[in-house]
Enzyme design. Structure first.
Site, PDB file in Angstrom:
ATOM      1  CB  CYS A  10      67.789-131.565 -68.237  1.00 30.95           C
ATOM      2  SG  CYS A  10      66.193-131.603 -67.690  1.00 30.95           S
ATOM      3  N   GLY A  36      72.079-129.060 -71.735  1.00 31.25           N
ATOM      4  CA  GLY A  36      72.775-129.243 -70.267  1.00 31.25           C
ATOM      5  C   GLY A  36      74.245-129.802 -70.346  1.00 31.25           C
ATOM      6  CG  ASN A 111      63.402-130.449 -70.568  1.00 29.38           C
ATOM      7  OD1 ASN A 111      63.818-129.553 -69.936  1.00 29.38           O
ATOM      8  ND2 ASN A 111      63.160-130.356 -71.893  1.00 29.38           N
ATOM      9  N   GLY A 112      62.101-129.899 -67.218  1.00 29.24           N
ATOM     10  CA  GLY A 112      61.370-128.830 -66.892  1.00 29.24           C
ATOM     11  C   GLY A 112      61.551-128.472 -65.283  1.00 29.24           C
ATOM     12  CE1 TYR A 251      72.073-118.511 -76.181  1.00 31.56           C
ATOM     13  CE2 TYR A 251      71.068-119.585 -74.235  1.00 31.56           C
ATOM     14  CZ  TYR A 251      72.219-119.130 -74.986  1.00 31.56           C
ATOM     15  OH  TYR A 251      73.560-119.429 -74.519  1.00 31.56           O
TER      16      TYR A 251
END
Length: 466
Positions: A10, A36, A111-112, A251
Site C-alpha cells: 500500500c 497498490g 503501510n507496512g 523495484y
C-alpha cells in the site's frame, strides 16, 4: 500464467489545511497507484465529523464520479491504496478504516506489516474486543480505544509501543492529522507543504503532482501531530537502529521519487554501473526488462560501453483482468505485457537487465522470447542479489520454497531460464551503489538477517526445476 512481481501492499497520503483536501488526496493516491492496485479509499474531515468513500478497484475507477467529492468535504483528508499482504481481498478490508468510539471518530491508513499483530489481537479478544476486519491495522484502533491516556498523541504513542514490525501510519480525527513511522523506518514517508497546508505521503512523487514543497522525510520513530495551530514533532518510542528497505530502491518506489535521502532513478542507474563492473560480457547491445529495469540498463550500458536499446516493448494499457487462452498462445502472461523488437535483437549478443528473479518462470519466458526473436546469445544480468528469503515487513513475496534462489545455485538458475550466462549484483556492490556507508538497510530478503525477530523459518525444500 501471469507475469509475477513481488507486490508492495500500500501507499498513504494525507493533507491538512487545504480547501480541496479530498481532491488533492485523490491526486496523491493517483501518483502512488504503483504501490497498490487492489483497492483505495479517502476519509475527509470537515471539523465536525469524518466522511468516507472507499471501494475495491483503481483510484481513477473508484473516484471516477466528481459527485463523490461533494460527499468528502473539509480541509483535511487521508487516503490509501492497497494490495493485501495481511487480510483478505474484500471490501471490509479497504482502508482507511474509520471508527466511532467514546472519544469521537478516528480513521487510520497503514503501510507496512505488523509481525506481532496476531499475538496482540488474541490478547485484545480475550479482554472482549470484537474485530470487524482481518487486517493487522485494526489492532492499532483497538489499542487506541482501550488506552487510558487523555491526549491523542499519548494514546497513539502507547499503542505504537505495543507494536512490532513495519508501519507508516496516518490518523485523522475531526480536528487533527497524525503521522507516524516505525523506529526502524522500513517504509518511506515524507512531509511536504502546500500553501498553509501540510502534506504527508509515502513517496515524494505524490508531492510533485500537487506541486507541494518537499520539506523532509519523516524520521524513523517520529510522530508528527498537525492541527490548526501548526505542527509538532515527537519521538515517544525507544530509539532503534534504522533499517530502511533496500528493495524500495531495487523495484518498488517510483524512479522519480526521493526516498531514504536519495533519488531512486540515480540509485538504480548506479546499480547498473556496479553490475557492469562485476559482470561484463562480450555483447552487442543492452536491453532492459521494462519498466523497472530501464535505469539499471542505462547504467550498465554506459559503464560497459555498449549501445542501449529498447528491445522489449511494454504494453501499458492492460486492465486488471483478461481472458487467458488455455493452449493457443504460449507464454501468454508475458506476451500480453512484453513484445520483442526483432529488428533490434536479430543476430545480436544481447544483455538483458532485470531488477530481480523471484520464481524464475517469468525470466525463463523472457529469455526464450528474446531468443525466438533472433538473438544469437542472451546474457541475463540482475541489478540486485538473489532473493532467497520472504519479507515480513510489508511486501507480498512468495514463501521461501517458491523463491528459486533459496534452493538453487546461480548455475542451476541459469540453466532453468536458458540464458547463456547469468550474473547478479553482489550484496557488497548493492550497498556500494546506494552509498550506504554507515547507514544500514534491511536486506533480509537477500541475507535472511531480519532486523525484527520473527518465527524461525523452515529450511527451503529442493525444488525440481527440470
Amino acid at each position: 500464467m501471469k507475469l509475477y512481481r513481488p507486490t508492495e501492499e500500500c501507499g498513504i497520503f494525507g493533507i491538512y489545511g487545504h480547501p480541496e483536501a479530498a481532491n488533492l488526496t485523490y491526486l496523491g493516491l493517483y501518483a502512488l497507484q504503483h504501490r497498490g492496485q487492489e483497492a483505495c479509499g479517502i476519509v475527509s474531515s470537515d471539523g465536525r465529523s469524518l466522511h468516507v468513500h472507499r471501494s475495491m478497484g483503481l483510484v481513477a475507477d473508484v473516484f471516477g464520479d466528481q459527485a463523490i467529492f461533494r460527499n468528502l468535504p473539509g480541509e483535511a483528508a487521508i487516503g490509501h491504496v492497497r494490495y493485501s499482504t495481511t487480510g483478505d481481498s474484500v471490501t471490509k478490508n479497504v482502508q482507511p478504516i474509520k471508527v466511532d468510539y467514546s472519544r469521537g471518530s478516528i480513521a487510520v491508513a497503514h503501510n507496512g506489516n505488523l509481525v506481532n499483530a496476531q499475538m496482540v489481537k488474541d490478547e485484545l479478544e480475550a479482554w472482549g474486543s470484537i474485530f470487524q476486519t482481518t487486517m493487522d491495522t485494526e489492532v492499532i484502533l483497538h489499542l487506541l480505544a482501550s488506552s487510558k491516556q487523555n491526549a491523542l498523541e499519548d494514546r497513539i504513542a502507547e499503542a505504537l509501543g505495543r507494536l512490532k514490525g513495519a508501519y507508516c501510519l496516518l490518523f485523522l480525527t475531526e480536528t487533527r492529522m497524525v503521522a507516524a513511522r516505525d523506529p526502524q523506518g522500513f517504509r518511506p514517508l515524507c512531509l511536504g507543504k502546500l500553501g498553509d497546508g501540510w502534506v504527508v505521503a509515502s513517496e515524494s512523487c505524490a508531492l510533485d503532482l500537487i506541486e507541494a514543497e518537499f520539506i523532509r522525510e519523516v524520521e524513523p520513530g517520529e510522530v508528527i501531530v498537525i492541527t490548526k495551530d501548526g505542527i509538532t514533532s515527537h519521538f515517544p518510542l525507544k530509539k532503534s537502529e534504522a533499517a530502511p528497505c533496500i528493495f524500495e530502491f531495487v523495484y518498488f518506489a517510483r524512479p522519480d521519487s526521493y526516498i531514504f535521502g536519495k533519488n531512486v532513478y540515480m540509485v538504480r542507474k548506479d546499480f547498473g554501473r556496479q553490475l557492469a563492473r562485476e559482470h561484463q560480457v562480450d555483447a552487442d547491445i543492452v536491453i532492459p526488462v521494462p519498466d523497472s529495469g530501464v535505469p539499471a540498463a542505462l547504467g550498465y550500458a554506459q559503464e560497459a560501453g555498449l549501445p542501449f536499446e529498447l528491445g522489449l516493448i511494454r504494453n501499458h494499457y492492460i486492465g486488471r483482468t483478461f481472458i487467458e487462452p488455455q493452449q493457443s498462445i504460449r507464454h501468454f502472461g508475458v506476451k500480453i505485457k512484453l513484445n520483442p523488437v526483432r529488428e533490434i535483437l536479430e543476430g545480436k549478443r544481447v544483455v538483458v537487465i532485470d531488477d530481480s528473479i523471484v520464481r524464475g518462470t517469468t525470466s525463463r519466458k523472457i529469455v526464450k522470447m528474446v531468443r525466438n526473436a533472433g538473438a544469437k546469445e542472451v546474457h541475463v544480468r540482475i541489478s540486485s542479489p538473489p532473493t532467497s528469503y520472504p519479507c515480513y515487513y510489508g511486501i507480498d513475496t512468495p514463501t521461501r520454497k517458491e523463491l528459486i534462489s533459496s534452493s538453487h545455485t546461480i548455475e542451476e538458475i541459469r540453466r532453468y531460464i536458458t540464458a547463456d550466462s547469468l550474473g547478479y549484483l553482489s550484496e557488497e556492490g548493492l550497498l556500494k551503489a546506494v552509498g550506504a556507508g554507515e547507514n544500514p538497510f534491511c536486506k533480509a530478503c537477500f541475507s535472511g538477517n531480519y532486523p525484527i525477530t520473527f518465527p524461525k523459518l523452515a529450511a527451503a525444500p529442493q525444488l525440481d526445476l527440470f
